[in-house]
Enzyme design. Structure first.
Site, short mmCIF file in Angstrom:
data_model
loop_
_atom_site.label_atom_id
_atom_site.label_comp_id
_atom_site.label_asym_id
_atom_site.label_seq_id
_atom_site.Cartn_x
_atom_site.Cartn_y
_atom_site.Cartn_z
N LYS A 89 28.63 33.67 42.19
CA LYS A 89 27.43 34.38 42.62
C LYS A 89 27.08 35.49 41.63
CE LYS A 89 28.17 33.54 47.57
NZ LYS A 89 28.39 34.17 48.89
N ASP A 98 29.91 24.75 34.94
CA ASP A 98 28.98 24.01 35.79
C ASP A 98 27.93 24.93 36.40
OD1 ASP A 98 31.09 25.20 37.20
OD2 ASP A 98 30.74 23.96 38.96
N GLU A 120 43.74 27.69 25.22
CA GLU A 120 42.86 27.28 26.32
C GLU A 120 42.95 28.31 27.43
OE1 GLU A 120 41.78 23.17 28.05
OE2 GLU A 120 43.64 23.73 29.08
N GLU A 124 46.72 29.46 32.80
CA GLU A 124 46.25 29.13 34.14
C GLU A 124 46.96 30.05 35.13
OE1 GLU A 124 44.57 28.25 37.34
OE2 GLU A 124 43.84 27.23 35.53
N ASP A 168 35.70 31.40 36.03
CA ASP A 168 35.00 32.20 37.05
C ASP A 168 34.64 31.42 38.31
OD1 ASP A 168 35.09 34.12 35.03
OD2 ASP A 168 33.08 33.62 34.34
N ASP A 190 47.03 35.82 33.77
CA ASP A 190 45.64 36.10 33.43
C ASP A 190 45.55 36.31 31.92
OD1 ASP A 190 43.11 37.30 33.01
OD2 ASP A 190 43.10 38.15 35.02
#
Length: 206
Positions: free
Chosen positions: A116, A148, A37, A62, A112, A89
């Site tokens: 933008k 999302d 994950e 994470e 992410d 990372d």
């Protein structure tokens, strides 16, 4: 004069420093499907997934210290011996600690925070990393992606399909919500508020 307080070691530090894949059977104490994950966040998906699938060996990345440490601590207290959290990372560690064709599934959870368009160069899923993940996934393996941000989802889906992942629903098509899937902490908020989540369940051809 008081001594400075020592900070705890990052969770999963031993994996961060390894140059070759560890013996995962020895690490977990049992054999079984190995899953990755990327972006476990507050740990809602990883913890519930490991509860439902005790046969799976689950490695979650994470980079935020608080979330990584809290998730591993909760797993340990719950007796979930099939979860390992790595506070780092994933882009720098995954290439070294997973052998080719060794992963049964890859889960990408709301990556992410830089959403933008001008931040696209920071995105986790770039062609080179997508190709590397494709190589780590076993034939027939699943790539489960959720976001999302629609534009970012469209871009990631295009990149993943371009390196060889197959979309059972057709190129560029997002996967509908499935109540049997395990939601992340963040996804639960969106489900409660009715906000959209863009999902893809891609396969590596067998």
């Amino acid at each position: 004069m008081s001594r400075p307080r020592l900070l705890p070691e990052p969770v999963g530090l031993k994996f961060v420093t390894q140059e070759t894949p560890p013996d995962w059977d020895a690490e977990f104490g049992f054999s079984g499907p190995l899953e990755l994950e990327i972006g476990s966040g507050a740990g809602g998906h990883a913890l519930e997934y490991c509860r439902r699938h005790p046969e799976v060996r689950f490695v979650a990345f994470e980079w935020r210290k608080k979330y990584a440490r809290d998730t591993q601590d909760r797993a340990d207290k719950a007796g979930l011996r099939n979860l390992r959290v790595i506070e780092s990372d994933a882009r720098f560690i995954v290439p070294r600690i997973f052998a080719p064709d060794s992963l049964a599934a890859i889960h990408l959870q709301f990556p992410d925070p830089w959403w933008k368009r001008s931040h696209a160069k920071r995105a986790v899923i770039q062609p080179a990393f997508a190709e590397l993940l494709y190589g780590k996934l076993a034939p027939g393996g699943l790539f489960d992606m959720r976001t999302d941000v629609q534009d970012r989802g469209v871009t990631m889906l295009a990149i993943l399909e371009s390196v060889g992942f197959k979309n059972p629903l057709g190129s560029g098509v997002f996967h509908p919500y499935d109540p049997e899937e395990v939601p992340s902490t963040r996804e639960r908020r969106y489900l409660a508020s009715g906000e959209p989540v863009y999902r893809a369940r891609l396969l590596k051809p067998a």
